[in-house]
Write a protein that holds these residues in place. Structure first.
Motif, PDB file in Angstrom:
ATOM      1  N   GLN A 430      37.547  35.253  39.213  1.00 41.26           N
ATOM      2  CA  GLN A 430      38.841  35.926  38.831  1.00 41.26           C
ATOM      3  C   GLN A 430      40.066  35.058  38.921  1.00 41.26           C
ATOM      4  O   GLN A 430      40.795  34.996  37.959  1.00 41.26           O
ATOM      5  N   HIS A 431      39.874  33.882  39.542  1.00 42.42           N
ATOM      6  CA  HIS A 431      40.972  32.869  39.718  1.00 42.42           C
ATOM      7  C   HIS A 431      40.945  31.727  38.593  1.00 42.42           C
ATOM      8  O   HIS A 431      41.761  31.110  38.483  1.00 42.42           O
ATOM      9  N   ASN A 432      39.764  31.769  38.012  1.00 46.53           N
ATOM     10  CA  ASN A 432      39.550  30.547  37.255  1.00 46.53           C
ATOM     11  C   ASN A 432      39.512  31.273  35.655  1.00 46.53           C
ATOM     12  O   ASN A 432      39.807  30.524  34.832  1.00 46.53           O
ATOM     13  N   PHE A 433      40.005  32.445  35.367  1.00 43.96           N
ATOM     14  CA  PHE A 433      39.965  33.132  34.312  1.00 43.96           C
ATOM     15  C   PHE A 433      40.963  32.397  33.358  1.00 43.96           C
ATOM     16  O   PHE A 433      40.998  32.159  32.183  1.00 43.96           O
ATOM     17  N   SER A 434      42.188  32.375  33.982  1.00 46.38           N
ATOM     18  CA  SER A 434      43.403  32.018  33.077  1.00 46.38           C
ATOM     19  C   SER A 434      43.492  30.393  32.735  1.00 46.38           C
ATOM     20  O   SER A 434      43.968  30.018  31.761  1.00 46.38           O
ATOM     21  N   LYS A 435      42.578  29.735  33.524  1.00 46.98           N
ATOM     22  CA  LYS A 435      42.322  28.232  33.234  1.00 46.98           C
ATOM     23  C   LYS A 435      41.293  27.980  32.321  1.00 46.98           C
ATOM     24  O   LYS A 435      41.439  26.987  31.465  1.00 46.98           O
TER      25      LYS A 435
END
Length: 509
Positions: A430-435
């Protein structure tokens, strides 16, 4: 769990690079958005996507780069994305961690009641307007005009009154009055067309009657305690030649005039609803509230820009304001703030209502000395809307198809964001999605969507005949309705799939 987590999910600059912000100056819906018995483009279980919703979701908010174009392949990605949003909403279900939060419930209620007031405007005002052909002709003859004007602002009513007196006496010129404003800058110039998004007073002054070169207009009151002076430097006329051009201009003028008259009718309707009601503030509690909330509304230009960016993404910052006020408000929650119609509103009542109806300030650039009065007016407008909403419930406007579709659109988008977050969290991504959203779409979300398409295959129908006829533009826009409590017109585009195949479900008969 905070609701804003789902509002602000896609702020990465990788997803959206440059777009046009289009502001609807009316606080009410355009009539074409208030359509009953809409054409259904897709059915997903008990959810549907209408043609109107498809176009608005694709064009009223920026689309990701992989489906930003106009061609058929990218239109299929848009459709798959909107169907995917409904599928994930079905997966999330009606009872989950998100839907049990008061923030979610109050937000959806606020969206519904705003849509009800827009339908109320449509029914009680817009549909009742009657135009005379001569009215349309008078404006039609000026609608192709582009004025070149010089202009400057006057800061308060006293300066505006003195300027008006000087002009009437013929004592000072337009330029001399500008010099007396104290500014060292030259007089700005600009072009104004009939369809420019101007303040109503400016539009009315320029396009209601024939003007002369060199004519001075003003002081015009453009908003509370804000005035503008204008001088006509010249103009050009664009003549409508073809039948199509003439019909388009005629219809545009007719719609514009209809909205102007409808706005006045709705003001009269609201005045009737509020007749006999007086709102009386408790001075001591109100002063305490002003001291607590003023710092969060009177921000630096940089902070306001950041807040505006949040607002564009549907993250109205009232919840932030309320949470940051913290113990300051907690200490006075039970104190009476105002009385109206025999009912006492406490600070707690106001706090709850703001979550349903964020405050809308009549003046956008607030100064320290005027905040208390503008805060009071924002509360008055919020209370007026509460009474208008009660009338809308009495007339069953919550059951109008346009209202229910609007609520479903926002509800399903939030459920989609919740379910997508839960799925990515289960993968630890979930924390990697925007990157790295494109990679995660390809490796994880596309396969996930394939499984949902197979799971719900029997309840998915697509009207392919209608879909083939839909056209989209490649212009990125973000449409805002600036005077509404919730100004963002449609949810952010669902970033979920790059799949361009329609190889699931069945054709709608």
């Amino acid at each position: 769990m905070r609701l804003r987590r789902y509002f602000a999910k896609y702020r990465s600059s990788k997803l959206v690079i440059g777009f046009i912000i289009f502001v609807l100056f009316s606080s009410c819906n355009k009539p074409e958005e208030q359509i009953q018995n809409e054409t259904i483009l897709a059915r997903i279980g008990d959810r549907t996507i209408s043609v109107n919703e498809f176009i608005r979701r694709a064009e009223y908010t920026p689309r990701p780069v992989y489906c930003r174009g106009e061609d058929y392949v990218q239109r299929k990605i848009v459709l798959n994305s909107l169907i995917a949003e409904k599928l994930l909403a079905l997966e999330a279900g009606a009872d989950n961690e998100l839907t049990r939060t008061p923030e979610y419930q109050l937000y959806v209620q606020g969206r519904k009641e705003q849509a009800m007031r827009q339908w109320q405007y449509h029914q009680e005002a817009y549909q009742r307007v009657q135009l005379d052909t001569s009215e349309i002709k008078a404006v039609y003859n000026l609608a192709g005009r582009t004025y070149k004007i010089a202009y400057y602002a006057l800061k308060d009513s006293n300066i505006a009154r003195l300027a008006s007196q000087e002009l009437q006496r013929g004592g000072k010129s337009f330029e001399q009055l500008h010099n007396e404003t104290g500014t060292l800058e030259g007089i700005p110039q600009r072009e104004v067309t009939w369809d420019s998004p101007e303040e109503e007073a400016i539009h009315q002054a320029l396009f209601s009657s024939e003007l002369q070169k060199g004519q001075i207009l003003g002081p015009l009151s453009v908003r509370e305690n804000s005035y503008v002076m204008m001088k006509i430097l010249g103009w050009t006329d664009k003549v409508a030649v073809s039948d199509m051009q003439m019909r388009t201009r005629w219809n545009d003028v007719k719609e514009n005039l209809t909205h102007k008259k409808a706005g006045k009718l709705y003001e009269q309707y609201a005045a009737g609803v509020m007749r006999g009601k007086t709102l009386e503030f408790s001075p001591a509690t109100f002063r305490k509230m002003v001291e607590i909330v003023a710092p969060y509304y009177l921000k630096s230009s940089e902070e306001k820009q950041a807040a505006l960016q949040q607002q564009f993404w549907g993250n109205e910052n009232e919840e932030n304001v309320l949470s940051q006020m913290g113990t300051g408000v907690d200490a006075i929650l039970e104190e009476p703030l105002f009385r109206i119609d025999g009912q006492v509103w406490t600070v707690r009542d106001l706090e709850r209502e703001i979550k349903v109806h964020p405050l809308v300030f009549r003046k956008k650039n607030l100064q320290q000395g005027e905040f208390a009065e503008q805060f009071k007016l924002a509360i008055v407008d919020m209370v007026r809307d509460r009474y208008l909403t009660q009338e809308a419930y009495k007339k069953g406007y919550d059951q109008a198809e346009a209202v229910q579709r609007n609520v479903s659109m926002w509800r399903d988008n939030l459920l989609f964001l919740y379910q997508q977050t839960q799925y990515l969290k289960s993968l630890g991504k979930q924390h990697n999605f925007s990157k790295d959203y494109l990679q995660i779409i390809e490796t994880d979300l596309n396969p996930y969507l394939d499984s949902l398409q197979a799971k719900y295959h029997d309840v998915i129908e697509i009207n392919t005949d209608v879909f083939e006829k839909i056209k989209l533009t490649a212009i990125d826009m973000l449409v805002l309705r600036r005077n509404d409590p919730f100004p963002v017109v449609v949810p952010s585009f669902p970033v979920i799939t790059t799949d361009n195949r329609l190889d699931y479900g069945r054709k709608m008969n």
